[in-house]
Design a protein around this motif. Structure first.
Motif, PDB file in Angstrom:
ATOM      1  N   ALA A  80       0.728  -1.263  -0.162  1.00  0.00           N
ATOM      2  CA  ALA A  80       0.003  -0.294   0.173  1.00  0.00           C
ATOM      3  C   ALA A  80       0.784   1.281  -0.454  1.00  0.00           C
ATOM      4  O   ALA A  80       0.471   2.395  -0.665  1.00  0.00           O
TER       5      ALA A  80
ATOM      6  N   ASP B 104      10.502   2.844   6.531  1.00  0.00           N
ATOM      7  CA  ASP B 104      10.778   1.394   6.599  1.00  0.00           C
ATOM      8  C   ASP B 104      11.533   0.856   7.402  1.00  0.00           C
ATOM      9  O   ASP B 104      12.971   1.608   7.399  1.00  0.00           O
TER      10      ASP B 104
ATOM     11  N   GLN C  75       4.598 -11.346  -0.799  1.00  0.00           N
ATOM     12  CA  GLN C  75       4.485 -12.109   0.010  1.00  0.00           C
ATOM     13  C   GLN C  75       3.309 -12.838  -0.459  1.00  0.00           C
ATOM     14  O   GLN C  75       3.427 -14.224  -0.060  1.00  0.00           O
TER      15      GLN C  75
ATOM     16  N   ILE D 297       9.788   2.906  12.827  1.00  0.00           N
ATOM     17  CA  ILE D 297       9.183   3.273  13.708  1.00  0.00           C
ATOM     18  C   ILE D 297       8.328   3.048  14.918  1.00  0.00           C
ATOM     19  O   ILE D 297       8.750   1.535  14.877  1.00  0.00           O
TER      20      ILE D 297
ATOM     21  N   LYS E  52      -5.598 -21.829  -0.928  1.00  0.00           N
ATOM     22  CA  LYS E  52      -5.078 -22.351  -2.727  1.00  0.00           C
ATOM     23  C   LYS E  52      -4.024 -23.346  -1.838  1.00  0.00           C
ATOM     24  O   LYS E  52      -3.673 -24.326  -3.050  1.00  0.00           O
TER      25      LYS E  52
ATOM     26  N   ASP F  68      -3.584  -3.757   4.772  1.00  0.00           N
ATOM     27  CA  ASP F  68      -3.522  -5.134   6.165  1.00  0.00           C
ATOM     28  C   ASP F  68      -3.897  -3.872   7.388  1.00  0.00           C
ATOM     29  O   ASP F  68      -4.409  -4.364   8.513  1.00  0.00           O
TER      30      ASP F  68
ATOM     31  N   SER G 272      -6.109  -7.765   1.578  1.00  0.00           N
ATOM     32  CA  SER G 272      -5.280  -8.882   0.739  1.00  0.00           C
ATOM     33  C   SER G 272      -4.983  -7.674   0.274  1.00  0.00           C
ATOM     34  O   SER G 272      -5.312  -6.110  -0.326  1.00  0.00           O
ATOM     35  N   GLY G 273      -3.755  -8.326  -0.672  1.00  0.00           N
ATOM     36  CA  GLY G 273      -3.386  -7.504  -1.775  1.00  0.00           C
ATOM     37  C   GLY G 273      -4.036  -6.278  -2.753  1.00  0.00           C
ATOM     38  O   GLY G 273      -3.977  -5.038  -2.826  1.00  0.00           O
ATOM     39  N   ILE G 274      -5.211  -6.815  -3.063  1.00  0.00           N
ATOM     40  CA  ILE G 274      -5.919  -6.070  -4.069  1.00  0.00           C
ATOM     41  C   ILE G 274      -7.123  -5.633  -3.586  1.00  0.00           C
ATOM     42  O   ILE G 274      -6.945  -4.274  -3.823  1.00  0.00           O
TER      43      ILE G 274
ATOM     44  N   TYR H  30      -2.641 -15.191 -13.398  1.00  0.00           N
ATOM     45  CA  TYR H  30      -3.126 -15.662 -11.811  1.00  0.00           C
ATOM     46  C   TYR H  30      -0.929 -15.524 -12.065  1.00  0.00           C
ATOM     47  O   TYR H  30      -0.219 -14.534 -10.652  1.00  0.00           O
TER      48      TYR H  30
HETATM   49  C1  LIG Z   1       1.304 -16.200   2.443  1.00  0.00           C
HETATM   50  C2  LIG Z   1       0.591 -14.439   2.183  1.00  0.00           C
HETATM   51  C3  LIG Z   1       0.097 -15.295   0.940  1.00  0.00           C
HETATM   52  C4  LIG Z   1      -1.360 -13.685  -0.015  1.00  0.00           C
HETATM   53  N1  LIG Z   1      -1.229 -13.933  -1.034  1.00  0.00           N
HETATM   54  C5  LIG Z   1      -2.304 -13.344  -1.830  1.00  0.00           C
HETATM   55  C6  LIG Z   1      -2.985 -13.340  -2.906  1.00  0.00           C
HETATM   56  O1  LIG Z   1      -2.351 -14.222  -3.488  1.00  0.00           O
HETATM   57  N2  LIG Z   1      -3.502 -12.224  -3.391  1.00  0.00           N
HETATM   58  C7  LIG Z   1      -4.021 -11.108  -2.613  1.00  0.00           C
HETATM   59  O2  LIG Z   1      -4.477 -10.119  -3.093  1.00  0.00           O
HETATM   60  N3  LIG Z   1      -3.237 -10.729  -0.905  1.00  0.00           N
HETATM   61  C8  LIG Z   1      -2.325 -12.161  -1.246  1.00  0.00           C
HETATM   62  N4  LIG Z   1      -2.025 -11.751   0.216  1.00  0.00           N
HETATM   63  C9  LIG Z   1      -2.057 -10.285   1.567  1.00  0.00           C
HETATM   64  C10 LIG Z   1      -1.190  -9.762   1.110  1.00  0.00           C
HETATM   65  O3  LIG Z   1       0.347  -9.755   1.166  1.00  0.00           O
HETATM   66  C11 LIG Z   1      -1.700  -8.233   1.959  1.00  0.00           C
HETATM   67  O4  LIG Z   1      -2.505  -8.240   2.210  1.00  0.00           O
HETATM   68  C12 LIG Z   1      -0.470  -7.192   1.560  1.00  0.00           C
HETATM   69  O5  LIG Z   1       0.943  -7.180   0.768  1.00  0.00           O
HETATM   70  C13 LIG Z   1      -0.563  -5.670   2.537  1.00  0.00           C
HETATM   71  O6  LIG Z   1       0.390  -4.718   1.839  1.00  0.00           O
HETATM   72  P1  LIG Z   1       0.448  -3.779   3.096  1.00  0.00           P
HETATM   73  O7  LIG Z   1       1.009  -2.576   2.204  1.00  0.00           O
HETATM   74  O8  LIG Z   1      -1.135  -2.979   4.138  1.00  0.00           O
HETATM   75  O9  LIG Z   1       1.181  -4.728   4.352  1.00  0.00           O
HETATM   76  P2  LIG Z   1       2.610  -5.073   3.811  1.00  0.00           P
HETATM   77  O10 LIG Z   1       2.823  -4.937   2.317  1.00  0.00           O
HETATM   78  O11 LIG Z   1       2.844  -6.098   4.414  1.00  0.00           O
HETATM   79  O12 LIG Z   1       3.506  -3.770   4.170  1.00  0.00           O
HETATM   80  C14 LIG Z   1       3.538  -2.787   5.385  1.00  0.00           C
HETATM   81  C15 LIG Z   1       5.280  -2.713   5.423  1.00  0.00           C
HETATM   82  O13 LIG Z   1       4.588  -2.037   6.926  1.00  0.00           O
HETATM   83  C16 LIG Z   1       6.620  -2.062   7.247  1.00  0.00           C
HETATM   84  N5  LIG Z   1       6.388  -1.555   9.125  1.00  0.00           N
HETATM   85  C17 LIG Z   1       5.335  -3.095   9.783  1.00  0.00           C
HETATM   86  N6  LIG Z   1       5.865  -2.374  11.214  1.00  0.00           N
HETATM   87  C18 LIG Z   1       7.133  -1.187  10.635  1.00  0.00           C
HETATM   88  C19 LIG Z   1       7.309  -0.348  11.603  1.00  0.00           C
HETATM   89  N7  LIG Z   1       7.662  -0.260  13.052  1.00  0.00           N
HETATM   90  N8  LIG Z   1       8.588   0.773  11.080  1.00  0.00           N
HETATM   91  C20 LIG Z   1       8.973   0.809   9.618  1.00  0.00           C
HETATM   92  N9  LIG Z   1       8.551   0.085   9.459  1.00  0.00           N
HETATM   93  C21 LIG Z   1       7.149  -0.881   8.761  1.00  0.00           C
HETATM   94  C22 LIG Z   1       6.703  -3.360   6.903  1.00  0.00           C
HETATM   95  O14 LIG Z   1       8.437  -3.768   7.425  1.00  0.00           O
HETATM   96  C23 LIG Z   1       6.745  -3.373   5.164  1.00  0.00           C
HETATM   97  O15 LIG Z   1       7.020  -3.246   4.718  1.00  0.00           O
HETATM   98  C24 LIG Z   1      -0.548 -12.868   0.940  1.00  0.00           C
HETATM   99  C25 LIG Z   1      -0.570 -12.647   1.937  1.00  0.00           C
HETATM  100  C26 LIG Z   1      -0.093 -13.713   2.234  1.00  0.00           C
HETATM  101  C27 LIG Z   1       1.504 -13.805   3.991  1.00  0.00           C
END
Ligand SMILES: Cc1cc2nc3c(=O)[nH]c(=O)nc-3n(C[C@H](O)[C@H](O)[C@H](O)COP(=O)(O)OP(=O)(O)OC[C@H]3O[C@@H](n4cnc5c(N)ncnc54)[C@H](O)[C@@H]3O)c2cc1C
Length: 398
Positions: free
Chosen positions: A13, A40, A48, A86, A171, A300, A309-311, A382
């Motif tokens: 995100a 970060d 992931q 952070i 899956k 998330d 989810s990533g979507i 996919y």
């Molecule tokens: C096994 C698995 C399979 C998945 N499969 C899918 C899929 O097929 N399709 C799909 O849509 N989604 C999938 N997802 C979900 C998807 O990966 C997440 O929903 C997505 O990455 C969320 O994005 P985000 O930016 O919220 O979090 P993240 O991508 O996790 O990013 C959060 C960031 O915050 C940083 N952070 C956290 N705490 C701190 C701190 N204290 N200080 C500084 N930085 C910090 C982390 O280092 C990280 O870089 C899957 C997840 C997993 C674990």
């Protein structure tokens, strides 16, 4: 006067928001009227979503990671490592503290710190913890266990909800079944049972549940619903549910409980569910630290009620960026997040005996997924998405 946008977390995100703002405000950034800074705790971006496939040899580590700076616009001010980790967020004083002791001020804040896993509330789990959910290393360790497994019951447990991408374990189970049929002898296959433990009654929304239930039946995967993991008795190789039900296993694969990162909780930003509450349409912060129109939440990190989810993170990031563009231009109009999320589904992975089949059902607040069938084309789309991810998804090009 220079305005400051501060983005917490450079995962999915945070990266999308940063890249979108860097494009929309290229002139303002060049003139020094706007700064966009992203923090970060480390400097590698890891997809992931690919972890699910690693045990089956379907991606390599090189496919799933890039240095964060390579996927972020050079117009963004990047602070990674201790100077970007952070430790505290003070919404009242518009200040963010990092591990090195520095503080960052902001005019607008985007919280995109995602979720983290936590097994401390499940006694015994750390003694027999095999998962593909946490890192590439863990996914490869699990692969070794699967490859060496010869007979018995493989229990796949989704401990509790919410987790990031609840459909990933569905899956995984389907692919594991196909992988075993392909990799093991006929005799071994007869002696291996896959059992799926799910903490709720339905497996996702009704149409998702229907298709998942059918594939599990067809694949002879035993499904145990409403099994909320309470304890792992590793000595007796048993998992115990919150209702006291005990089930034997020979190999346990767990999708661990998830929670907000501790500094977010310690800063008092989360509600009783442990996640950050927002206005469900504008994604502005509405929680125990007050109502803050200058603070947005994407991905998330957001409320428990929106599937992680990533979507979903992608749609939310576009809405947040759009609203920030309006805020900074002083237009005062808002676009709404309508709850758009998706959860990729796999019906089979390609082996000499099966065709790859997938579909990406999506839904929104008031519109559940329609009836769907996984297809061969869906599988290719996919699979391809994980490459498009780097150069189009993260760059906010769609
Ligand atoms: C096994 C698995 C399979 C998945 N499969 C899918 C899929 O097929 N399709 C799909 O849509 N989604 C999938 N997802 C979900 C998807 O990966 C997440 O929903 C997505 O990455 C969320 O994005 P985000 O930016 O919220 O979090 P993240 O991508 O996790 O990013 C959060 C960031 O915050 C940083 N952070 C956290 N705490 C701190 C701190 N204290 N200080 C500084 N930085 C910090 C982390 O280092 C990280 O870089 C899957 C997840 C997993 C674990």
């Amino acid at each position: 006067m220079t305005e400051n946008v501060l983005i917490l977390g450079a995962g999915y995100a945070g990266t999308v928001v940063a890249n979108k703002l860097a494009r929309e405000f290229r002139r303002e950034i060049a003139r020094g009227d706007l700064n966009v800074t992203i923090l970060d705790k480390d400097d590698m971006n890891i997809n992931q979503g690919g972890f699910t496939f690693l045990p089956f040899g379907l991606y390599t580590p090189e496919d799933l990671e890039r240095p964060r700076k390579e996927v972020l616009s050079p117009r963004i001010n990047c602070v990674f490592g201790e100077k970007g980790e952070i430790t505290g967020v003070d919404l009242e004083n518009r200040k963010v503290q990092v591990k090195s002791g520095d503080t960052f001020n902001y005019d607008y804040l985007v919280i995109a710190t995602g979720s983290t896993t936590d097994i401390s509330n499940i006694p015994g789990l750390s003694e027999d913890y095999n998962t593909f959910y946490t890192s590439m290393d863990d996914a490869f360790k699990l692969k070794e266990k699967i490859d060496n497994f010869e007979q018995g019951r493989i229990a796949i447990s989704v401990a509790q909800m919410p987790v990031s991408c609840p459909g990933a374990t569905v899956k995984f189970a389907v692919m594991l079944n196909d992988y075993i049929k392909f990799m093991k002898t006929e005799e071994m296959c007869k002696n291996i049972q896959i059992s799926f433990f799910w903490p709720m009654e339905p497996i996702g929304p009704p149409e998702f549940n229907k298709v998942a239930t059918k594939v599990f039946e067809d694949d002879n995967i035993e499904v145990n619903r409403n099994f909320k993991l309470a304890e792992v008795d590793s000595k007796n190789r048993e998992i115990v549910s919150q209702n006291g039900d005990r089930e034997k296993y020979d190999l346990l694969i767990t999708t661990p409980p998830h929670k907000s990162p501790q500094p977010i909780i310690d800063s008092g930003l989360t509600d009783e569910t442990g996640w950050i509450p927002v206005d469900k349409f504008t994604l502005q912060y509405r929680g125990p630290a007050g109502n803050h129109n200058e603070v947005y939440v994407a991905g998330d990190a957001g409320p428990a009620s929106v599937i992680k989810s990533g979507i979903g993170a992608h749609y939310q990031s576009l809405v947040v960026s759009h609203n920030l563009v309006n805020d900074i231009h002083g237009h005062g109009t808002k676009v709404s997040y309508m709850g758009e999320v998706g959860c990729p589904y796999i019906g089979a992975m390609p082996t000499p005996f099966t065709k790859g089949q997938a579909y990406i059902p999506s839904w929104s607040y008031g519109a559940p997924p329609e009836s769907f069938e996984p297809t061969k084309l869906g599988w290719y789309i996919y699979r391809m998405y994980y490459y498009i991810h780097w150069d189009a998804g993260l760059k906010a090009l769609f």
